[in-house]
Design a protein around this motif. Structure first.
Motif, PDB file in Angstrom:
ATOM      1  N   ALA A   1       0.818  -1.202   0.000  1.00 11.55           N
ATOM      2  CA  ALA A   1       0.000   0.000   0.000  1.00 11.55           C
ATOM      3  C   ALA A   1       0.856   1.258   0.000  1.00 11.55           C
ATOM      4  N   GLY A   2       0.442   2.223  -0.827  1.00  9.28           N
ATOM      5  CA  GLY A   2       1.103   3.516  -0.839  1.00  9.28           C
ATOM      6  C   GLY A   2       2.342   3.589  -1.693  1.00  9.28           C
ATOM      7  N   LYS A   3       2.800   2.470  -2.228  1.00  6.28           N
ATOM      8  CA  LYS A   3       4.000   2.445  -3.054  1.00  6.28           C
ATOM      9  C   LYS A   3       3.613   2.252  -4.518  1.00  6.28           C
ATOM     10  N   LYS A   4       4.271   3.021  -5.389  1.00  7.32           N
ATOM     11  CA  LYS A   4       3.999   2.908  -6.814  1.00  7.32           C
ATOM     12  C   LYS A   4       4.976   1.940  -7.455  1.00  7.32           C
ATOM     13  N   ILE A   5       4.445   0.989  -8.224  1.00 10.00           N
ATOM     14  CA  ILE A   5       5.295   0.048  -8.943  1.00 10.00           C
ATOM     15  C   ILE A   5       5.826   0.738 -10.197  1.00 10.00           C
ATOM     16  N   LEU A   6       7.138   0.873 -10.302  1.00  8.53           N
ATOM     17  CA  LEU A   6       7.731   1.496 -11.482  1.00  8.53           C
ATOM     18  C   LEU A   6       7.978   0.470 -12.578  1.00  8.53           C
ATOM     19  N   LEU A   7       8.482  -0.705 -12.190  1.00  6.94           N
ATOM     20  CA  LEU A   7       8.743  -1.751 -13.182  1.00  6.94           C
ATOM     21  C   LEU A   7       8.307  -3.094 -12.614  1.00  6.94           C
TER      22      LEU A   7
ATOM     23  N   ARG B   1      27.203   9.755 -17.151  1.00  5.33           N
ATOM     24  CA  ARG B   1      26.548   9.410 -18.420  1.00  5.33           C
ATOM     25  C   ARG B   1      25.166   8.815 -18.171  1.00  5.33           C
ATOM     26  N   ALA B   2      25.034   7.986 -17.131  1.00  2.00           N
ATOM     27  CA  ALA B   2      23.754   7.328 -16.840  1.00  2.00           C
ATOM     28  C   ALA B   2      22.687   8.320 -16.377  1.00  2.00           C
ATOM     29  N   ILE B   3      23.092   9.357 -15.640  1.00  2.14           N
ATOM     30  CA  ILE B   3      22.090  10.310 -15.124  1.00  2.14           C
ATOM     31  C   ILE B   3      21.860  11.498 -16.054  1.00  2.14           C
ATOM     32  N   ALA B   4      22.591  11.551 -17.184  1.00  2.00           N
ATOM     33  CA  ALA B   4      22.517  12.716 -18.079  1.00  2.00           C
ATOM     34  C   ALA B   4      21.105  12.982 -18.576  1.00  2.00           C
ATOM     35  N   LEU B   5      20.323  11.920 -18.780  1.00  2.00           N
ATOM     36  CA  LEU B   5      18.970  12.071 -19.327  1.00  2.00           C
ATOM     37  C   LEU B   5      17.907  12.168 -18.235  1.00  2.00           C
ATOM     38  N   HIS B   6      18.350  12.294 -16.982  1.00  2.00           N
ATOM     39  CA  HIS B   6      17.436  12.347 -15.838  1.00  2.00           C
ATOM     40  C   HIS B   6      16.472  11.160 -15.844  1.00  2.00           C
ATOM     41  N   PRO B   7      17.021   9.936 -15.817  1.00  2.00           N
ATOM     42  CA  PRO B   7      16.177   8.736 -15.870  1.00  2.00           C
ATOM     43  C   PRO B   7      15.422   8.529 -14.561  1.00  2.00           C
ATOM     44  N   ARG B   8      14.443   7.631 -14.609  1.00  2.00           N
ATOM     45  CA  ARG B   8      13.714   7.262 -13.401  1.00  2.00           C
ATOM     46  C   ARG B   8      14.263   5.969 -12.808  1.00  2.00           C
ATOM     47  N   LEU B   9      14.771   5.089 -13.678  1.00  2.00           N
ATOM     48  CA  LEU B   9      15.293   3.791 -13.244  1.00  2.00           C
ATOM     49  C   LEU B   9      16.708   3.595 -13.764  1.00  2.00           C
ATOM     50  N   ILE B  10      17.609   3.146 -12.881  1.00  2.00           N
ATOM     51  CA  ILE B  10      18.969   2.798 -13.305  1.00  2.00           C
ATOM     52  C   ILE B  10      19.269   1.372 -12.851  1.00  2.00           C
TER      53      ILE B  10
ATOM     54  N   SER C   1      14.366 -17.802 -15.753  1.00  2.00           N
ATOM     55  CA  SER C   1      13.272 -18.771 -15.844  1.00  2.00           C
ATOM     56  C   SER C   1      12.081 -18.378 -14.979  1.00  2.00           C
ATOM     57  N   GLY C   2      11.064 -17.815 -15.615  1.00  2.00           N
ATOM     58  CA  GLY C   2       9.808 -17.522 -14.926  1.00  2.00           C
ATOM     59  C   GLY C   2       9.923 -16.545 -13.772  1.00  2.00           C
ATOM     60  N   VAL C   3      10.677 -15.475 -13.948  1.00  2.00           N
ATOM     61  CA  VAL C   3      10.891 -14.510 -12.862  1.00  2.00           C
ATOM     62  C   VAL C   3       9.712 -13.549 -12.744  1.00  2.00           C
ATOM     63  N   ASN C   4       9.233 -13.377 -11.508  1.00  2.00           N
ATOM     64  CA  ASN C   4       8.226 -12.377 -11.179  1.00  2.00           C
ATOM     65  C   ASN C   4       8.870 -11.392 -10.210  1.00  2.00           C
ATOM     66  N   LEU C   5       8.842 -10.112 -10.566  1.00  2.00           N
ATOM     67  CA  LEU C   5       9.597  -9.130  -9.792  1.00  2.00           C
ATOM     68  C   LEU C   5       8.943  -7.760  -9.878  1.00  2.00           C
ATOM     69  N   ARG C   6       8.968  -7.034  -8.767  1.00  2.00           N
ATOM     70  CA  ARG C   6       8.477  -5.655  -8.753  1.00  2.00           C
ATOM     71  C   ARG C   6       9.555  -4.727  -8.218  1.00  2.00           C
ATOM     72  N   ILE C   7       9.682  -3.567  -8.859  1.00  2.00           N
ATOM     73  CA  ILE C   7      10.602  -2.534  -8.375  1.00  2.00           C
ATOM     74  C   ILE C   7       9.763  -1.289  -8.094  1.00  2.00           C
ATOM     75  N   TYR C   8       9.791  -0.836  -6.852  1.00  2.00           N
ATOM     76  CA  TYR C   8       8.976   0.301  -6.446  1.00  2.00           C
ATOM     77  C   TYR C   8       9.725   1.619  -6.655  1.00  2.00           C
ATOM     78  N   GLU C   9       8.975   2.624  -7.067  1.00  2.00           N
ATOM     79  CA  GLU C   9       9.573   3.919  -7.394  1.00  2.00           C
ATOM     80  C   GLU C   9      10.279   4.535  -6.182  1.00  2.00           C
TER      81      GLU C   9
END
Length: 326
Positions: free
Chosen positions: A2-8, A169-178, A33-41
């Protein structure tokens, strides 16, 4: 959660590599093999496991550097699994990666200005020389590289400085996920701490979300929000960081935690959870738990069917027959 946004989110994600000369459906390396995974923002998911278990392949599949064999990947609610390059361009800006080797990942023929400015010019975020110069220098300030080094080449920097350039280089585009693919494993211990502190500061200031891939649990104890433990292409345990360290459930997780060095003589006689037996081949593995051949608790049930993650507590999941009915 609850209260957390799933980003990926990955659902039943599979990545297989066919061996040369193999028949269709056979002689296949089951890397994921059959991975289920959530990454919260805004959080850090640590993905841990032995070398060769599929961690890097999973990370690169999640951001479409390599295409999934099957399953789905959703980024911010959008299915990107089969998305074409033209559609994916905007989302690509929001998903970046930091590679393990800070020397091999930088073009030796490019100076710092060119390395950091390349994503900016590719995506049209800096068009004039003045814009490029201004943004590159600002990014150098962010990661702690002196501005006067802007014309230097990768071979003129230390390993820690090269990794800082890779981070810029990775943050140059202001990404949301690294995706951070073992970003400190090639660095000295003292430099590791500096780079980790930099990444945590950038996460706070830029609102970044990390997936931190490593084989060293001690590295992620204080920076991760959740931890997923991977063994031969499958996630065998998932839990909040503190809970995994305080109360690990899967025999493989217990062995990994047991292997963490403790710099205190009071613990020199501490019993270790030793892993014995042969590693199961990832080529056409048989059904059942892939850790069974090395598990001291393995029984007949462990080899009868593939195991899925089972809820055993708040946000705590484990793939083991000992917890299937809990």
């Amino acid at each position: 959660m609850a209260g957390k946004k799933i980003l990926l989110e990955a659902r039943d994600l599979v990545k297989e590599f066919a061996l040369e000369g193999g028949k269709k459906g056979k002689n296949v390396v089951h890397a994921v093999s059959g991975v289920n995974l959530r990454i919260y923002e805004g959080e850090t998911l640590a993905l841990v496991g032995e070398s060769g278990c599929g961690k890097s392949t999973l990370g690169r599949t999640l951001i479409k550097l390599i295409e999934a064999t099957s399953g789905t990947i959703e980024f911010d609610g959008t299915d990107i699994t089969r998305m074409k390059d033209r559609e994916f361009t905007e989302i690509r800006r929001q998903m970046q990666i930091i590679f393990q080797d800070p020397y091999a990942s930088l073009n030796p023929r490019m100076n710092v200005r060119k390395i950091i400015s390349e994503p900016l010019t590719t995506h049209g975020l800096a068009r004039t020389k003045d814009e490029i110069e201004s943004q590159v220098k600002a990014l150098m300030d962010e990661v702690g590289i002196p501005r006067e080094f802007i014309n230097r080449y990768p071979h003129q920097f230390s390993g820690g400085q090269r990794q800082r350039i890779g981070i810029a280089r990775a943050i140059a585009l202001h990404p949301r996920l690294i995706i951070c693919d073992e970003p400190v494993s090639a660095l000295d211990v003292s430099i590791q701490a500096q780079v980790l502190n930099l990444m945590m500061d950038l996460q706070d200031s830029m609102g970044l979300t990390y997936m931190f891939i490593t084989h060293d649990l001690s590295v992620v104890r204080h920076i991760s929000t959740h931890i997923a433990v991977m063994y031969l292409g499958q996630v065998v345990e998932y839990a909040p960081s503190h809970q995994l360290f305080d109360d690990p459930k899967h025999p493989y997780t217990k062995a990994l935690l047991s292997a963490i060095p403790i710099p205190d003589l009071a613990y020199r006689n501490k019993k270790r959870e030793l892993i014995k037996g042969e590693i199961t081949s990832p080529i056409d593995p048989k059904p059942g738990c892939r850790f069974a051949a090395r598990c001291p608790h393995a029984g007949e049930k462990c080899t009868q069917k593939d195991l899925r993650l089972t809820d055993i507590g708040p946000e705590h999941q484990v793939a083991c027959v000992m917890y299937e009915n809990e």
